[in-house]
Design an enzyme around this catalytic site. Sequence first.
Site, PDB file in Angstrom:
ATOM      1  N   GLU A 199       0.775  -1.247   0.000  1.00  0.00           N
ATOM      2  CA  GLU A 199       0.000   0.000   0.000  1.00  0.00           C
ATOM      3  C   GLU A 199       0.802   1.291   0.000  1.00  0.00           C
ATOM      4  O   GLU A 199       0.300   2.327   0.449  1.00  0.00           O
ATOM      5  CB  GLU A 199      -0.913   0.001   1.233  1.00  0.00           C
ATOM      6  N   GLU A 233      -5.628  -2.676  -0.432  1.00  0.00           N
ATOM      7  CA  GLU A 233      -4.512  -1.714  -0.467  1.00  0.00           C
ATOM      8  C   GLU A 233      -5.041  -0.283  -0.537  1.00  0.00           C
ATOM      9  O   GLU A 233      -4.475   0.625   0.069  1.00  0.00           O
ATOM     10  CB  GLU A 233      -3.555  -2.001  -1.635  1.00  0.00           C
TER      11      GLU A 233
HETATM   12  N1  BES Z   1       1.007  -4.388   3.864  1.00  0.00           N
HETATM   13  C1  BES Z   1       0.706  -5.622   3.245  1.00  0.00           C
HETATM   14  C2  BES Z   1       1.803  -6.136   2.378  1.00  0.00           C
HETATM   15  C3  BES Z   1       3.008  -6.664   3.085  1.00  0.00           C
HETATM   16  C4  BES Z   1       2.929  -7.755   3.871  1.00  0.00           C
HETATM   17  C5  BES Z   1       4.235  -6.115   2.936  1.00  0.00           C
HETATM   18  C6  BES Z   1       4.061  -8.243   4.496  1.00  0.00           C
HETATM   19  C7  BES Z   1       5.340  -6.598   3.569  1.00  0.00           C
HETATM   20  C8  BES Z   1       5.264  -7.672   4.351  1.00  0.00           C
HETATM   21  C9  BES Z   1      -0.534  -5.534   2.380  1.00  0.00           C
HETATM   22  O1  BES Z   1      -1.416  -4.544   2.733  1.00  0.00           O
HETATM   23  C10 BES Z   1      -1.263  -6.830   2.533  1.00  0.00           C
HETATM   24  O2  BES Z   1      -1.754  -7.074   3.585  1.00  0.00           O
HETATM   25  N2  BES Z   1      -1.308  -7.629   1.482  1.00  0.00           N
HETATM   26  C11 BES Z   1      -1.864  -8.938   1.511  1.00  0.00           C
HETATM   27  C12 BES Z   1      -3.126  -9.041   0.710  1.00  0.00           C
HETATM   28  C13 BES Z   1      -4.336  -8.570   1.429  1.00  0.00           C
HETATM   29  C14 BES Z   1      -5.548  -8.618   0.559  1.00  0.00           C
HETATM   30  C15 BES Z   1      -4.609  -9.323   2.706  1.00  0.00           C
HETATM   31  C16 BES Z   1      -0.827  -9.850   0.921  1.00  0.00           C
HETATM   32  O3  BES Z   1       0.130  -9.341   0.353  1.00  0.00           O
HETATM   33  O4  BES Z   1      -0.970 -11.057   1.060  1.00  0.00           O
HETATM   34 ZN    ZN Z   2      -2.677  -5.026   4.328  1.00  0.00          ZN
END
Ligand code: BES
Ligand code: ZN
Length: 809
Positions: A199, A233
């Site tokens: 995000e 996001e």
């Molecule tokens: N902030 C996370 C992405 C992230 C996770 C970055 C771990 C670094 C380490 C993002 O907002 C997120 O949660 N993405 C999920 C998908 C979401 C729909 C639950 C993902 O990447 O699995």
């Molecule tokens: Zn997230």
Amino acid sequence: MLTAESDLLVLGKTIDIASGGKGDFTLQTKVLIKPEANFELSGFYKSGSAYCTQCEAEGFRRITYYLDRPDVMARFKVRIEADKAKLPLLLSNGNKVGTGELPGGRHFAEWEDPFPKPSYLFAVVAGDLGSIVDTYKTTSGRDVRLEIFSEHDNVDKLEHAMMSLKKSMKWDEDVYGLEYDLDIYNIVAVNDFNMGAMENKGLNVFNTAFVLAKPETATDTDYERIEGVIAHEYFHNWSGNRVTCQDWFQLTLKEGLTVFRDQQFSADMGSAAVKRIEDVRVLRARQFAEDSGPRAHAIRPESYMKMDNFYTSTVYEKGAEVIRMYHTLLGTEGFRKGMDLYFERHDGSAVTCDDFRAAMSDANGGKDFGQFERWYLQAGTPVVEAKGVYDAAKKTYSLTLSQHTAGTVGQPSKLPFHIPVRVGLLGRDGKEVVSSQVLELKEASQTFYFEGIEGGEPVPSLLRGFSAPVRLKTQQTEEDLAFLMAHDTDSFNRWEASQKLASQAILATTEALTEEKTPEPLAPTMIEAFRAVLKAGLDSESVDKSLLAYALSLPEELTLLGEMDVMRPVDLHKGRDHVKKTLAVALKAEFLKVYKALDQDVPYAVNPEEIGRRRLKNVCMSYLCTSKDKDAVALASSAFKRATCMTDSIAALACLASLPGSEKDEALQMFYSNAKGDPLVLNKWFSIQALADLPDTIDRIQVLIKHPDFSMKNPNRFRALIGAFANSNLAQFHAEDGRGYVLVADMVLAVDKLNPQVAARLAGAFSLWRKFESSRRNMMKEQLDRLMTVGDGLSRDTYEIVSQSLLSA
Ligand code: BES
Ligand code: ZN
């Protein structure tokens, strides 16, 4: 003013700044990075021909020296310079404030993000990418330019993501009064990405798997997931970016809340009941398993070695359930008041889960959420037991609810939770005698009384909509369950009844198989209940076919495994197959009839009706294929050849892949050549084979590892083959001879050298070893020990998972 300009620094662990002077100073750092050699995909790296960044959780420190923690917030100005021909696109957070030419065919772009942010939200992208552009006008009249980028080849697969983004923006305005706050919103989709998406303020970076879609390459599930991840996001812009986390222990503050918000959004875009069922299926399979093993942790963990290991199902999915419980306890309006106060109080700052809880309470007349804090402190899944007693003379019904949570590693005893239990009581005529209400269970045991219950003993419908993340034990008979499956006014609980019926039958069959006894025949009540579902599939246009499809879908193996005192995955797999096959035999005519009725040659559309039609049709096909005979092969082959979209093509291929005969190999060959190298389609090709239930599945995987299209450097590709096998093909991963364990441990070691995050996640496949019957327990432990002996050679990420897995309660 002291200016410390370093020479070129080789990025080490720390930097000491001798601050001789007083007051402010400017520190300039100059670093040399090799993005093409960064296979960890954290920090600044290369994906295809593009350069990009991933900074959450602690990637920014891999770019430069910084106070890389979420409570240190700053305004970022970024200047990027590059070769213009190779890298015409230069992006960063916020607004573009300058561009220009430089000597030697180079150019630059300058970006300024007006919002102070923690370093984990920083992003840079430089590449030669194609895009689609759109605009969105916010309620207050701001025009936002939306642009989604990916490799030029992918530009025809960006439209669905764009529509999803616009729907998300509108929804957050309508439901939470939250508007976007910059003039541009950019999304870049890259092939190499550890997670799903990120995000970064004004510049989301996505895994292509969660952006690209067209009917020939993406399934219905892909379409739905893309919509959900784009929303997730986007929603972080408020729940995460405008209000962020004080430290990483608070991760669920932004993730639990944002998952809850994306779940609500998806519920509103399609069917709320269907979405709830899908989310609960995932929670029960993954989070319940996590909560029952040595890595159990509260949604706010207390320690970590590598933060990346704590992006868990518990922090995310159980975290979302905790937010949902506030919503259940406060109602839609009360919850909204709490959200308004939370954003009003904390906009622009880095806060804690306690601040969120306080806002929910303060906005609702000081509602007591004191005990509710235990959801943030205690790990483990509570077991709630329900006992109902009807007094015919007094016309009263009393419901006793008790709770108990087993000890977890480091937390031997637990205090009672504050649990919202939504209940309704149904009369034998199917009408509600007591309509839905929320009971608040706070003690170890409490009795609730209902008066004036006419018309005999009611059937309770408990934990409606899965109002709390608990395991519910009831005294329901098969007749009660069949009744609820047909009559419950809560659609989630109609599904739940089907799952309980199926799960009882499967577990009993499994036990019989383990004891080498002949399984009892299926209860006629259950067969009739399933027949009624199939009948509804033919009935009217108005029934939600997705709901019917899920009612017919047996509980997942991982969920069922968690119900066994001693885990016997292969017996369970056979038991589940046996029940499925028995149903298929008993209801063959019905399955065929529904299948044929829904096997229509209509133009492809992605909407709840069409998704439901395909889903129900394909569930019927999978039942019909349990015969594993020539008819099954003919049915699946024909479906595969006639498929006009990826959903149907994958459904048929998945059936075919576990059937005997050479048809599967021909179909796989055809699927491969139709893919024409499309990476996301090839991932599906690898997964289908990893999930197959064949005597030689492991051999086939060994061959696929040597396939020129296999790669350990691309997380999607690696997970498509190895992750799918270890996490979703339980019967094969846990094969008698232990070869599955050796294979996965080999892969952990191999990928750990390139990408520790990917390796650590894979290593988690061994963490429940103690719960298995002795021979598997020993073989899994052997592999964990083997990983431990690598000692210093193991990444900290993988070491943390392996060593935790070996802890005992
Ligand atoms: N902030 C996370 C992405 C992230 C996770 C970055 C771990 C670094 C380490 C993002 O907002 C997120 O949660 N993405 C999920 C998908 C979401 C729909 C639950 C993902 O990447 O699995
Ligand atoms: Zn997230």
